[in-house]
Structures are given as structure tokens and as C-alpha cells.
Design a protein around this motif. Structure first.
Motif, PDB file in Angstrom:
ATOM      1  N   ASN A 257       0.777  -1.053  -0.139  1.00 26.56           N
ATOM      2  CA  ASN A 257      -0.005   0.183  -0.050  1.00 26.56           C
ATOM      3  C   ASN A 257       1.074   1.301  -0.087  1.00 26.56           C
ATOM      4  N   ALA A 258       1.987   1.306  -0.863  1.00 26.21           N
ATOM      5  CA  ALA A 258       2.949   2.675  -0.998  1.00 26.21           C
ATOM      6  C   ALA A 258       2.300   3.591  -1.692  1.00 26.21           C
ATOM      7  N   HIS A 259       2.854   4.695  -1.344  1.00 29.09           N
ATOM      8  CA  HIS A 259       2.261   6.014  -1.997  1.00 29.09           C
ATOM      9  C   HIS A 259       2.754   6.259  -3.451  1.00 29.09           C
ATOM     10  N   HIS A 260       3.816   5.641  -3.819  1.00 30.64           N
ATOM     11  CA  HIS A 260       4.556   5.665  -5.313  1.00 30.64           C
ATOM     12  C   HIS A 260       5.884   4.921  -5.214  1.00 30.64           C
ATOM     13  N   GLY A 261       6.323   4.583  -6.572  1.00 32.89           N
ATOM     14  CA  GLY A 261       7.442   3.963  -6.658  1.00 32.89           C
ATOM     15  C   GLY A 261       8.158   4.037  -8.021  1.00 32.89           C
ATOM     16  N   VAL A 262       9.435   3.920  -8.097  1.00 34.34           N
ATOM     17  CA  VAL A 262      10.188   4.124  -9.335  1.00 34.34           C
ATOM     18  C   VAL A 262      11.145   2.839  -9.454  1.00 34.34           C
ATOM     19  N   ALA A 263      11.249   2.606 -10.794  1.00 28.68           N
ATOM     20  CA  ALA A 263      12.286   1.398 -11.174  1.00 28.68           C
ATOM     21  C   ALA A 263      12.952   1.921 -12.498  1.00 28.68           C
ATOM     22  N   ILE A 264      14.151   1.677 -12.442  1.00 29.84           N
ATOM     23  CA  ILE A 264      15.279   2.086 -13.689  1.00 29.84           C
ATOM     24  C   ILE A 264      15.780   0.989 -14.065  1.00 29.84           C
ATOM     25  N   LEU A 265      16.081   0.807 -15.182  1.00 31.59           N
ATOM     26  CA  LEU A 265      17.119  -0.258 -15.775  1.00 31.59           C
ATOM     27  C   LEU A 265      18.156   0.630 -16.761  1.00 31.59           C
ATOM     28  N   MET A 266      19.280   0.739 -16.473  1.00 31.48           N
ATOM     29  CA  MET A 266      20.312   1.220 -17.366  1.00 31.48           C
ATOM     30  C   MET A 266      21.313   0.458 -18.177  1.00 31.48           C
ATOM     31  N   GLU A 267      21.929   0.594 -19.110  1.00 35.73           N
ATOM     32  CA  GLU A 267      22.711  -0.117 -19.775  1.00 35.73           C
ATOM     33  C   GLU A 267      24.171   0.282 -19.498  1.00 35.73           C
ATOM     34  N   VAL A 268      25.173  -0.537 -18.838  1.00 35.93           N
ATOM     35  CA  VAL A 268      26.056   0.260 -17.867  1.00 35.93           C
ATOM     36  C   VAL A 268      27.035   0.945 -18.808  1.00 35.93           C
ATOM     37  N   GLN A 269      27.583   0.236 -20.062  1.00 33.98           N
ATOM     38  CA  GLN A 269      28.574   0.865 -20.794  1.00 33.98           C
ATOM     39  C   GLN A 269      28.140   2.027 -21.685  1.00 33.98           C
ATOM     40  N   THR A 270      26.758   2.272 -21.902  1.00 33.61           N
ATOM     41  CA  THR A 270      26.528   3.379 -22.679  1.00 33.61           C
ATOM     42  C   THR A 270      25.692   4.339 -21.830  1.00 33.61           C
ATOM     43  N   GLY A 271      24.777   4.123 -20.829  1.00 32.92           N
ATOM     44  CA  GLY A 271      23.806   5.068 -19.944  1.00 32.92           C
ATOM     45  C   GLY A 271      22.423   4.875 -20.634  1.00 32.92           C
ATOM     46  N   ALA A 272      22.134   3.926 -21.723  1.00 34.85           N
ATOM     47  CA  ALA A 272      21.137   4.142 -22.299  1.00 34.85           C
ATOM     48  C   ALA A 272      19.846   3.465 -21.318  1.00 34.85           C
ATOM     49  N   LEU A 279       4.919   4.735 -10.876  1.00 35.93           N
ATOM     50  CA  LEU A 279       3.705   4.489 -10.565  1.00 35.93           C
ATOM     51  C   LEU A 279       3.348   5.494  -9.320  1.00 35.93           C
ATOM     52  N   HIS A 280       2.038   5.833  -9.183  1.00 33.76           N
ATOM     53  CA  HIS A 280       1.460   6.785  -8.275  1.00 33.76           C
ATOM     54  C   HIS A 280       0.177   6.301  -7.937  1.00 33.76           C
ATOM     55  N   ARG A 281      -0.084   5.960  -6.525  1.00 31.18           N
ATOM     56  CA  ARG A 281      -1.244   5.490  -5.911  1.00 31.18           C
ATOM     57  C   ARG A 281      -2.420   6.680  -6.020  1.00 31.18           C
ATOM     58  N   LYS A 282      -3.515   6.228  -7.241  1.00 29.69           N
ATOM     59  CA  LYS A 282      -4.600   6.983  -7.427  1.00 29.69           C
ATOM     60  C   LYS A 282      -5.702   6.651  -6.404  1.00 29.69           C
ATOM     61  N   SER A 283      -5.721   5.587  -6.001  1.00 34.80           N
ATOM     62  CA  SER A 283      -6.569   5.093  -4.985  1.00 34.80           C
ATOM     63  C   SER A 283      -6.134   3.820  -4.441  1.00 34.80           C
ATOM     64  N   GLU A 284      -6.799   3.213  -3.391  1.00 35.22           N
ATOM     65  CA  GLU A 284      -6.190   1.956  -2.874  1.00 35.22           C
ATOM     66  C   GLU A 284      -6.202   0.949  -3.905  1.00 35.22           C
ATOM     67  N   GLY A 285      -5.021   0.178  -4.209  1.00 35.96           N
ATOM     68  CA  GLY A 285      -4.894  -0.651  -5.097  1.00 35.96           C
ATOM     69  C   GLY A 285      -4.928  -0.430  -6.613  1.00 35.96           C
ATOM     70  N   VAL A 286      -5.038   0.910  -6.811  1.00 39.67           N
ATOM     71  CA  VAL A 286      -5.244   1.408  -8.205  1.00 39.67           C
ATOM     72  C   VAL A 286      -3.925   2.459  -8.337  1.00 39.67           C
ATOM     73  N   TYR A 287      -2.927   2.096  -9.355  1.00 37.43           N
ATOM     74  CA  TYR A 287      -1.840   3.009  -9.610  1.00 37.43           C
ATOM     75  C   TYR A 287      -1.826   3.487 -11.096  1.00 37.43           C
ATOM     76  N   VAL A 288      -1.374   4.781 -11.226  1.00 43.76           N
ATOM     77  CA  VAL A 288      -1.292   5.193 -12.624  1.00 43.76           C
ATOM     78  C   VAL A 288       0.297   5.659 -12.840  1.00 43.76           C
ATOM     79  N   GLU A 289       0.550   5.602 -14.143  1.00 46.54           N
ATOM     80  CA  GLU A 289       2.116   5.925 -14.615  1.00 46.54           C
ATOM     81  C   GLU A 289       1.781   7.404 -14.804  1.00 46.54           C
ATOM     82  N   ASP A 290       0.863   7.916 -15.409  1.00 43.84           N
ATOM     83  CA  ASP A 290       0.960   9.290 -16.053  1.00 43.84           C
ATOM     84  C   ASP A 290       0.443  10.400 -14.948  1.00 43.84           C
ATOM     85  N   TYR A 291       1.440  10.426 -13.980  1.00 45.38           N
ATOM     86  CA  TYR A 291       1.265  11.604 -12.759  1.00 45.38           C
ATOM     87  C   TYR A 291       2.434  12.249 -12.711  1.00 45.38           C
TER      88      TYR A 291
END
Length: 702
Positions: A257-272, A279-291
């Protein structure tokens, strides 16, 4: 005489009046030409000529494999000119019933008689731009509607007017939605956030113009300047990894039941950037990306993940050795008026600096920095600055958070700033800035600028490319990099990240659990919430990818970084490792020297005996008792040796042919995916590892 004088007087008055009128008319003409001429000429031009802007198609935003992340899809509003030049009463009356029937059958919302009544009334009212239906239709539907009675006669006779409107669509839904961005409602403004804004000039294209002249009451097209459609941008986003990251993070956010979260994957040698989730909590159990783009824009106190920077500074200055000891006591230490505590109740006692890092001892790290830099705090901070931790990265996407690390002498600096900064407080960094720092360690000290776009394309041809950019060629010495690399591996193998340990590949990383101020009221007025994080790279022995997971505001009384964030990291790294053939070890195949007997791949003894005996090749080790054997070609013979496999453990199939390797692995209950040609040079699940039935194993041939 009286009559003559009267006539002359009257003629004179008339003449004078005509002269005055002529002067007035002449003056008015001059006034209209000179003073109001431009205005009237513009009005005349408007009445007889008009321009219509032709919108350019906005370019596509593409994933790294070319699939569309955002694209413009045309839709159409349907209008009818019921007073069209060629739409006679005969044509209208003889076809209105059929048209009404077709419209009713197509839209399925009104009866044919209702459509007929509406269209007939609109014609009686001389409607020239009558909207047929409120719903927009697709291009495919438009082609069908164009075949309806009356409409099939065209614009001039049938009066059919479709108006094209482009809609921005994201074929993969919310995946990477915040990174992709969105447009303003006012189309001419273009991109509002994300890549849509960052590359708006490339994406929007250039509108065209169509000029019309009014002839005999009709507008006739005169000349056209065609639009220049927008360019496509190819991103570094891997949609498969993005999907895994998004779903893994979402499950964990819902669970805690977290407020928001982040996950990032980067290519080591290039930085790509291969994946970025916000993800942001819109309501309990509902998370949106576009916030909000927390990964780029939210700078918070990083907590224990910052301890890596403190350790690098102390090692680089030569103040500590990893095997030296420090007494952390019962996990409590006082610095002036504040008390530092370890999360482990009762403390760790006397431990080495290696254990201090692996166990994430606040007391150990803060004492290490305080005792060595209290008399020279600027030396510690200058080292941090020299690694680039106080600088923005200059990202293409707008809104990067401002990093903050206090400097001695500033208004907010105090006697306890040094020990608290050393463990990730009284400082601020964004998740992407932290990841970039860890990525530099994975890249032997070279700090790469994170980037999202590989190139810009027009009609499939590259017109602009983006190459990796080095932010800092060396954040510290290679000797220090090797030491902290061992520390990061130790965190997973022996320390707080032990739950991420696995038999397939090694992970190097650091857990983080921080208390951060909640809202703008500070720690006292706004309260605190927890931030759980894990950041690292894999495979540890040959780093290909770095990753960070941050979960803010877990509220179910579980908030430690290894549990809340580490499990998401593990799901992402497992998927990337299992699906990436480039993660396998590659060893060059030794080609036999000229004159040496034909060499073979390992395989079943029975099959190999048949082949070599038929070729009259001398075999050494023919009586080896084993179903599977390895071969070694020498100058005059071929040596057979036993190839054994332990039950329940993954066999070593390197050197075997694809057929034999697949048979062996599948007979043991594994699912095999093959890449390449030749003999096996790598396998994704290492030999000797335990496995479950159905485990996928990728084998690479070469």
C-alpha cells in the motif's frame, strides 16, 4: 431679364453643387485608396481568397525494436453540405431513404426514419456544414461510409465532407507513459511533458497551406504547399523489460500500500535507459503511470544507498582498509546533541569496515567519516563534488531534480551535518542520479550520461543520432573501484541484500531504508514516511545492466529496502538475465591446426563411435563407461573422456552439439531455447546449479 437671371442663378447653384460633390467624391476616393486602402484590399482578398492550414502528421515515438510507443492515428468527423452545387432535389429525394437506412445500420443508434427527418430538415434550413453523427470514425470505417448512397457521388455532388483529426495513441497503454509524455489540449502547443516535449520540434513537423479562390460563388483550390510530416524518434526503451518492471513494481506497491514507486534499468557501458517506471497511487490498489516523473524529478534524502559514496571517499584518501576494525558498540553513538542508531537492535559490536558496509551500520559509517574528516569537512564534501554528485545530468526530458549536498560554511551546516550526510541525510538526490553513480562503479569508474533516444528518423532514414556521453571519465581510482565492487557483491552474498542471492548469476548492490520528511512541513510538522530502495548491477562479474528500485511510503509496517525494493530488483534482473543471450559467456572456438584429425563436439558415445570407426579414426578411451563423453582431437587420434552429470543439478553442455545438448537438458525437465550455430559456447543457467522442472535455459552456439 428676371427670368434669365433666375435660370442663371439656378444653373450656377447646380454647377457649384456638382463641383462640391465631385471634390467630395475625389477626396473620398483618395482617402479610401491612401488611408483605408490596405484594410479594404485585405477584406477583398478575404472575400475572394482564403487559406486553409493543412496539419502535418506528428512523428512516432518508437521502442528500441521499432514498435510504436506513441503514434498519431487519424479519425474523422462526418459533415454534409446539404446545399452542395450538384445535389439536386431529384438526387436527394431519390436516395435519402437508402442513405438513412445505411446510416442507421452503421451507427445503430437511431432509426432510418429519424436520420431521414434530420437530413431533410437540415436541407430545408439550407445547412452547409451539417454534422451527421457525434462519433468520430476510423479510416477503415470512413472507406465504408464513402460507399453510401449520395456520399459516393463525392463532395461537389453528394456534399459529403469528412474532417480529419489526429489522435495521439499509446499502443502499449500506460507502459512508460510518463517517460513518453503527452500533448497539450491545444494542439499547436505540442508536447507538454516527457519525450513529447523534449523532441517536440522533431516530432511536430511543419503545417502546409491550401489556397482557395472564390469563382462564381464557389471556392476553387488554387495552389497547395504540402505539409512536412514530423520525424520519428527511436528510443532506448525495451518494451519487454518495461512491462516486467512495471508489473513487478505495481504488485509490490499494492502489497505494501505504498504511495509511489520508481524502477529504472540502465545499460552500464552506454547509459541508455532500457526501462523507466513511475507509478503513483490514485486510490487503494490502483496505480497510474501518468502522474509525475519521480525517477527524474523527485530529489529526496537517499539514505543508506549513499554510503557507497562515503566509503569511496574514505578508501580513496587512504584513511581505512576494508579489513580494519571499528567498534560500533551497541549500535548507538552520540554526535554532539544528536544520537546515531543502527537499525539492528543491540548493535554489531567490533566489526571490520567490510562488515560495516555489508551490514549497513549507520554508526560504523558515520564514525568512520566523522573521525577522519571532522577537522577538514570540506575535504570530504569536495571529494563528493569531484565525483559529480552535486551536478545535474542535463537530461533531454525536462524537470530534473536539483541535487543537494551541503557545504561547510553554509547557513544550514552544523556540527552533525558531516556524520548525517555520510549515511545519506541532509542531502538530496533523484533515483536516476543515484543510479548513474552506481552505474559508474559498474563501468570501472566511468560515469555515463543517462539518455533515452538513440536517433531521429525521417522516412526510415536516420537524420540525427545520439551517442553515449561521458560525464566523468573516472570518479575514483581503479583500485578503489575494485574494493567497493567487492563490497557491493558482499552485501548480496553475506549482508542486508542476502535475499537476492541466487545460483545463476551474481548481483552487486546496496539496500537503503530512509526516513524522509512527509510533505512540505518538514520532519516535525509534516511527519515522516519510509523510503525503501535497492540499487546495483548485474551480472556482478561482467556488469551489463544497472538498476534501481525505490518505493515511497510503504504503509503495512514493512519498509526495509531488501524486502520491499530488493524483490522487485530481483524479478527484473532475473527476467533480463534469462532472456538475454548477450549475458552468456563467450569463448572462441579453437579451430584444429592443419593436419589434425577431424575434431567433434561432445555427445553420445554410441553415435561418436559409429562415425569415427566408419572414418577409420584411432580412438583412445573407447572402453570409457559413460553414455555421454567429451572428445579431444590430437595429431593421430581422438581421445574420449567421461562426461558426468549430477542428479538435480544443471549439466555442463559446453562443447556439445545443439541436438545432444537439447536432448540432455530436456530429458532432465528443462525448457531449452537455442541461439546461433555450431557447438555450445554458453548456457544461461550455470553448470552445477539446482533447478526446477520447467526452468528455461538459453544455450548459445558458436
Amino acid at each position: 431679364m428676371t427670368i434669365k437671371r433666375d435660370i442663371t442663378w439656378r444653373v450656377g447653384v447646380i454647377y457649384l453643387a456638382l463641383v462640391v460633390l465631385a471634390v467630395f467624391v475625389f477626396g473620398k476616393v483618395v482617402y479610401l485608396q491612401v488611408v483605408e486602402g490596405a484594410e479594404w484590399r485585405a477584406m477583398e482578398q478575404k472575400m475572394t481568397n482564403k487559406e486553409r492550414k493543412i496539419e502535418a502528421n506528428r512523428g512516432n515515438i518508437l521502442a528500441s525494436d521499432g514498435r510504436k510507443l506513441a503514434c498519431s492515428v487519424p479519425s474523422y468527423r462526418l459533415y454534409m453540405d446539404l446545399m452542395a452545387h450538384g445535389l439536386t432535389n431529384e438526387i436527394f429525394n431519390s436516395n435519402i431513404d437508402s442513405l438513412s437506412y445505411c446510416l442507421s445500420k452503421f451507427f445503430k443508434d437511431q432509426s432510418a426514419s429519424t436520420y431521414k427527418r434530420r437530413l431533410t430538415k437540415a436541407r430545408q434550413q439550407h445547412k452547409r456544414y451539417f454534422r451527421i453523427h457525434h462519433r468520430r470514425v476510423s479510416f477503415t470505417e470512413l472507406k465504408e461510409i464513402k460507399k453510401f448512397p449520395i456520399f459516393r457521388l463525392g463532395k461537389n455532388v453528394g456534399g459529403f465532407i469528412p474532417e480529419q483529426l489526429d489522435q495521439r495513441k499509446k499502443p502499449f497503454g500506460i507502459l512508460a507513459s510518463r517517460t513518453i509524455g503527452k500533448l497539450y489540449e491545444e494542439k499547436e502547443k505540442g508536447g507538454m511533458v516527457g519525450l513529447e516535449r523534449a523532441f517536440n520540434e522533431d516530432l511536430k513537423g511543419k503545417s502546409g497551406v491550401s489556397t482557395f479562390t472564390r469563382i462564381s460563388g464557389r471556392w476553387v483550390p488554387e495552389e497547395v504547399m504540402p505539409p512536412q510530416n514530423g520525424k520519428d524518434i527511436l528510443t532506448s526503451i525495451d518494451i519487454e523489460i518495461q512491462d516486467v518492471a512495471e508489473n513487478s513494481l505495481k504488485r509490490q506497491l499494492v502489497k505494501h500500500n505504498a504511495h509511489h514507486g520508481v524502477a529504472i534499468l540502465m545499460e552500464v557501458q552506454t547509459g541508455a535507459i532500457k526501462a523507466m517506471v513511475n507509478l503513483h497511487r490514485k486510490s487503494e490498489g490502483v496505480y497510474v503511470e501518468d502522474y509525475f516523473n519521480y525517477a527524474i524529478g523527485e530529489a529526496t534524502e537517499p539514505g543508506s544507498t549513499f554510503k557507497l559514496a562515503s566509503m569511496i571517499v574514505a578508501l580513496e584518501d587512504g584513511y581505512v582498509n576494508l579489513d580494519d576494525s571499528i567498534d560500533t558498540g551497541k549500535g548507538v553513538h552520540r554526535f554532539y546533541d544528536r544520537t546515531m542508531k543502527d537499525s539492528h537492535y543491540g548493535g554489531f559490536g567490533k566489526i571490520t569496515y567490510r562488515q560495516v558496509f555489508e551490514k549497513s551500520s549507520n554508526v560504523g559509517i558515520s564514525r568512520m567519516i566523522f573521525e577522519n574528516y571532522n577537522a577538514q569537512p570540506q575535504k570530504f564534501i569536495d571529494r563528493l563534488y569531484s565525483m559529480g554528485l552535486n551536478k545535474k545530468h542535463g537530461l533531454e526530458i525536462k524537470g530534473e531534480g536539483e541535487p543537494m549536498i551541503k557545504y561547510p560554511g553554509s547557513k544550514s551546516w552544523s556540527g552533525v551535518s558531516l556524520p548525517w550526510i555520510s549515511i545519506g541525510y541532509e542531502s538530496k538526490l533523484t533515483p536516476l542520479q543515484i543510479l548513474t553513480f552506481y552505474n559508474a562503479v559498474a563501468n570501472n569508474g566511468k560515469m555515463m550520461k543517462p539518455y533515452f533516444v538513440e536517433g531521429v528518423y525521417q522516412h526510415g532514414e536516420e537524420v540525427k543520432s545520439f551517442k553515449p556521453v561521458v560525464l566523468n571519465p573516472s570518479i575514483c581510482s581503479l583500485g578503489t573501484i575494485e574494493k567497493v565492487h567487492d563490497l557491493l557483491v558482499g552485501v548480496v552474498e553475506h549482508g542486508t541484500g542476502n535475499n537476492l542471492k541466487n545460483n545463476n548469476y551474481k548481483i552487486a548492490g546496496k539496500t537503503g531504508t530512509a526516513q524522509i520528511a512527509k510533505g512540505s512541513g518538514g520532519y516535525k510538522n509534516g511527519g515522516v514516511e519510509y523510503q525503501a530502495s535497492f540499487v546495483g548491477y548485474f551480472p556482478a562479474d561482467r556488469p551489463r545492466y544497472s538498476c534501481i528500485v525505490v518505493v515511497n511510503g510503504p504503509s503495512n509496517n514493512v519498509y526495509y529496502g531488501n524486502v520491499v525494493a530488493g524483490s522487485v530488483f530481483k524479478q527484473i534482473s532475473d527476467r533480463v538475465y534469462a532472456s538475454g543471450f548477450d549475458m552468456l559467456d563467450e569463448h572462441p572456438v579453437e579451430v584444429p591446426k592443419e593436419g589434425v584429425l577431424p575434431y567433434s563436439k561432445g555427445g553420445k558415445k554410441e553415435d561418436l563411435l559409429t562415425v569415427f570407426e566408419d572414418m577409420n579414426v584411432t580412438i583412445d578411451g573407447k572402453d570409457v563407461e559413460s553414455e555421454w563423453i567429451s572428445t579431444n582431437a590430437q595429431e593421430h587420434k581422438v581421445n574420449f573422456s567421461r562426461k558426468t552429470f549430477s542428479n538435480g543439478l544443471v549439466p555442463n553442455v559446453k562443447g556439445m552439439g545443439a541436438k545432444d545438448a537439447v536432448v540432455l537438458l530436456e530429458n532432465m525437465g528443462m525448457k531449452v531455447i537455442v541461439s546461433g550455430r555450431g557447438r555450445v559456447i554458453g548456457q544461461s543457467v550455470p553448470p552445477g546449479a539446482r533447478f526446477k522442472t520447467g526452468t528455461k535455459v538459453f544455450i548459445k552456439l558458436g
